[in-house]
Write a protein that holds these residues in place. Sequence first.
Motif, short mmCIF file in Angstrom:
data_model
loop_
_atom_site.label_atom_id
_atom_site.label_comp_id
_atom_site.label_asym_id
_atom_site.label_seq_id
_atom_site.Cartn_x
_atom_site.Cartn_y
_atom_site.Cartn_z
N VAL A 36 -35.78 28.21 -1.31
CA VAL A 36 -35.69 27.17 -0.28
C VAL A 36 -34.40 26.41 -0.51
O VAL A 36 -34.07 26.07 -1.65
CB VAL A 36 -36.90 26.22 -0.34
N CYS A 37 -33.65 26.16 0.57
CA CYS A 37 -32.39 25.42 0.42
C CYS A 37 -32.49 24.07 1.12
O CYS A 37 -33.18 23.91 2.13
CB CYS A 37 -31.20 26.22 0.93
N LEU A 38 -31.79 23.11 0.55
CA LEU A 38 -31.64 21.79 1.14
C LEU A 38 -30.17 21.63 1.48
O LEU A 38 -29.31 21.69 0.59
CB LEU A 38 -32.09 20.70 0.16
N LEU A 39 -29.88 21.42 2.75
CA LEU A 39 -28.52 21.37 3.24
C LEU A 39 -28.18 19.96 3.71
O LEU A 39 -29.07 19.20 4.10
CB LEU A 39 -28.33 22.34 4.41
N GLY A 40 -26.90 19.64 3.68
CA GLY A 40 -26.47 18.34 4.16
C GLY A 40 -25.06 18.05 3.70
O GLY A 40 -24.58 18.64 2.73
N GLY A 41 -24.40 17.14 4.40
CA GLY A 41 -23.04 16.77 4.05
C GLY A 41 -23.00 15.79 2.90
O GLY A 41 -24.02 15.47 2.28
N ASN A 42 -21.80 15.29 2.62
CA ASN A 42 -21.64 14.29 1.57
C ASN A 42 -22.42 13.03 1.92
O ASN A 42 -22.51 12.64 3.09
CB ASN A 42 -20.15 13.93 1.40
N ALA A 43 -23.00 12.39 0.90
CA ALA A 43 -23.72 11.13 1.05
C ALA A 43 -24.97 11.26 1.93
O ALA A 43 -25.44 10.27 2.48
CB ALA A 43 -22.81 10.04 1.60
N SER A 44 -25.49 12.48 2.05
CA SER A 44 -26.71 12.67 2.84
C SER A 44 -27.97 12.37 2.03
O SER A 44 -29.04 12.18 2.60
CB SER A 44 -26.78 14.10 3.38
N GLY A 45 -27.84 12.34 0.69
CA GLY A 45 -28.99 12.07 -0.16
C GLY A 45 -29.49 13.27 -0.94
O GLY A 45 -30.52 13.19 -1.61
N LYS A 46 -28.75 14.38 -0.90
CA LYS A 46 -29.22 15.63 -1.51
C LYS A 46 -29.40 15.47 -3.04
O LYS A 46 -30.44 15.84 -3.58
CB LYS A 46 -28.23 16.78 -1.24
N THR A 47 -28.38 14.95 -3.70
CA THR A 47 -28.47 14.83 -5.16
C THR A 47 -29.53 13.81 -5.56
O THR A 47 -30.24 13.99 -6.55
CB THR A 47 -27.09 14.46 -5.74
N THR A 48 -29.66 12.75 -4.79
CA THR A 48 -30.71 11.77 -5.07
C THR A 48 -32.09 12.41 -4.97
O THR A 48 -33.00 12.09 -5.77
CB THR A 48 -30.61 10.58 -4.09
N LEU A 49 -32.27 13.32 -4.04
CA LEU A 49 -33.56 14.00 -3.92
C LEU A 49 -33.85 14.80 -5.19
O LEU A 49 -34.96 14.76 -5.72
CB LEU A 49 -33.56 14.90 -2.69
N LEU A 50 -32.85 15.51 -5.71
CA LEU A 50 -33.04 16.24 -6.96
C LEU A 50 -33.33 15.30 -8.12
O LEU A 50 -34.20 15.56 -8.95
CB LEU A 50 -31.79 17.08 -7.28
N LYS A 51 -32.61 14.19 -8.18
CA LYS A 51 -32.85 13.21 -9.25
C LYS A 51 -34.26 12.64 -9.17
O LYS A 51 -34.88 12.34 -10.19
CB LYS A 51 -31.82 12.09 -9.17
N THR A 52 -34.77 12.50 -7.95
CA THR A 52 -36.14 12.00 -7.77
C THR A 52 -37.15 13.02 -8.28
O THR A 52 -38.13 12.66 -8.94
CB THR A 52 -36.38 11.67 -6.29
N ILE A 53 -36.92 14.29 -7.98
CA ILE A 53 -37.82 15.34 -8.49
C ILE A 53 -37.84 15.34 -10.01
O ILE A 53 -38.89 15.44 -10.64
CB ILE A 53 -37.38 16.73 -7.97
N LEU A 54 -36.66 15.18 -10.63
CA LEU A 54 -36.52 15.30 -12.08
C LEU A 54 -36.82 14.00 -12.83
O LEU A 54 -36.70 13.97 -14.05
CB LEU A 54 -35.12 15.78 -12.42
N GLY A 55 -37.19 12.95 -12.12
CA GLY A 55 -37.58 11.73 -12.79
C GLY A 55 -36.44 10.81 -13.18
O GLY A 55 -36.67 9.78 -13.81
N TYR A 56 -35.19 11.17 -12.83
CA TYR A 56 -34.07 10.27 -13.11
C TYR A 56 -34.18 9.01 -12.25
O TYR A 56 -33.70 7.95 -12.63
CB TYR A 56 -32.73 10.95 -12.82
N VAL A 57 -34.75 9.19 -11.05
CA VAL A 57 -34.95 8.08 -10.11
C VAL A 57 -36.42 8.09 -9.72
O VAL A 57 -36.97 9.14 -9.40
CB VAL A 57 -34.06 8.25 -8.86
N VAL A 58 -37.06 6.93 -9.75
CA VAL A 58 -38.47 6.83 -9.37
C VAL A 58 -38.55 6.38 -7.92
O VAL A 58 -37.94 5.38 -7.54
CB VAL A 58 -39.22 5.82 -10.27
N PRO A 59 -39.25 7.13 -7.07
CA PRO A 59 -39.33 6.75 -5.66
C PRO A 59 -40.06 5.42 -5.47
O PRO A 59 -40.96 5.08 -6.24
CB PRO A 59 -40.11 7.90 -5.01
#
Length: 241
Positions: A36-59
């Motif tokens: 499954v791919c997550l697509l988007g331009g710069n500053a769309s939130g893609k890396t933040t979504l990964l950080k949320t999955i990995l616990g670096y950021v708590v939703p």
Amino acid sequence: MTDADPLLSLHSVSTHYGAIQVLRDVDVEIRRGEVVCLLGGNASGKTTLLKTILGYVVPTRGQVLLEGRAITGLPTQRLVGLGLSMVPENRRLFKRMTVRENLELGCYLRRDTDEVEQDYERVFTLFPRVRQRLGQRAGTLSGGEQQMVAMARALMARPKVLLMDEPSMGLAPVLVEQNFEIIREINQQGTTIFVVEQNATMALSIADRGYVLQTGRIVLADSAEHLLANPRMRQAYLGEL
């Protein structure tokens, strides 16, 4: 849990950095065996979504689930033990350490010694160049070789879900194509993959399904085939949706 149930999912996830909202009610599902791919331009939130999955950021709202179990807010080390492994943007190898030492870090939580040895052989088959560079410092490798080591290191954790952040970044076009062929092969060997990528055409060429993220919201979600043919893809990337 059946194969039809999501292996990894996000339900109504919103994430903030202070007062700034980055993700807005995001729903994503990855089923066992999929790419499954997550697509988007710069500053769309893609890396933040990964950080949320990995616990670096708590939703601030919503849940992340692995095999139906809520994992929201668990420490990253615990999540690796539960089956999440990451190939980070720009590889993030320990450059003063050897290739072998980087690979050893990938399996440091494992105690199944015999199976660890099997996985070394697996990654050496996928990446013959990695075997040749075992004693070399990771920082002296080419960009393409570093990407191979980063992928091999993540696979040494024997993940249930392999997360990849911008695997094409910084690579020559011919290496990007080779890289995505290897990603396809890893999936065919049984690893579920969630890849975050700006190169939509390349990512969708190997994916089963895709999501498009724009300013923190999912604006498109469909099969890879349908997304490739959807004129709204271009609109999403140009910020018109």
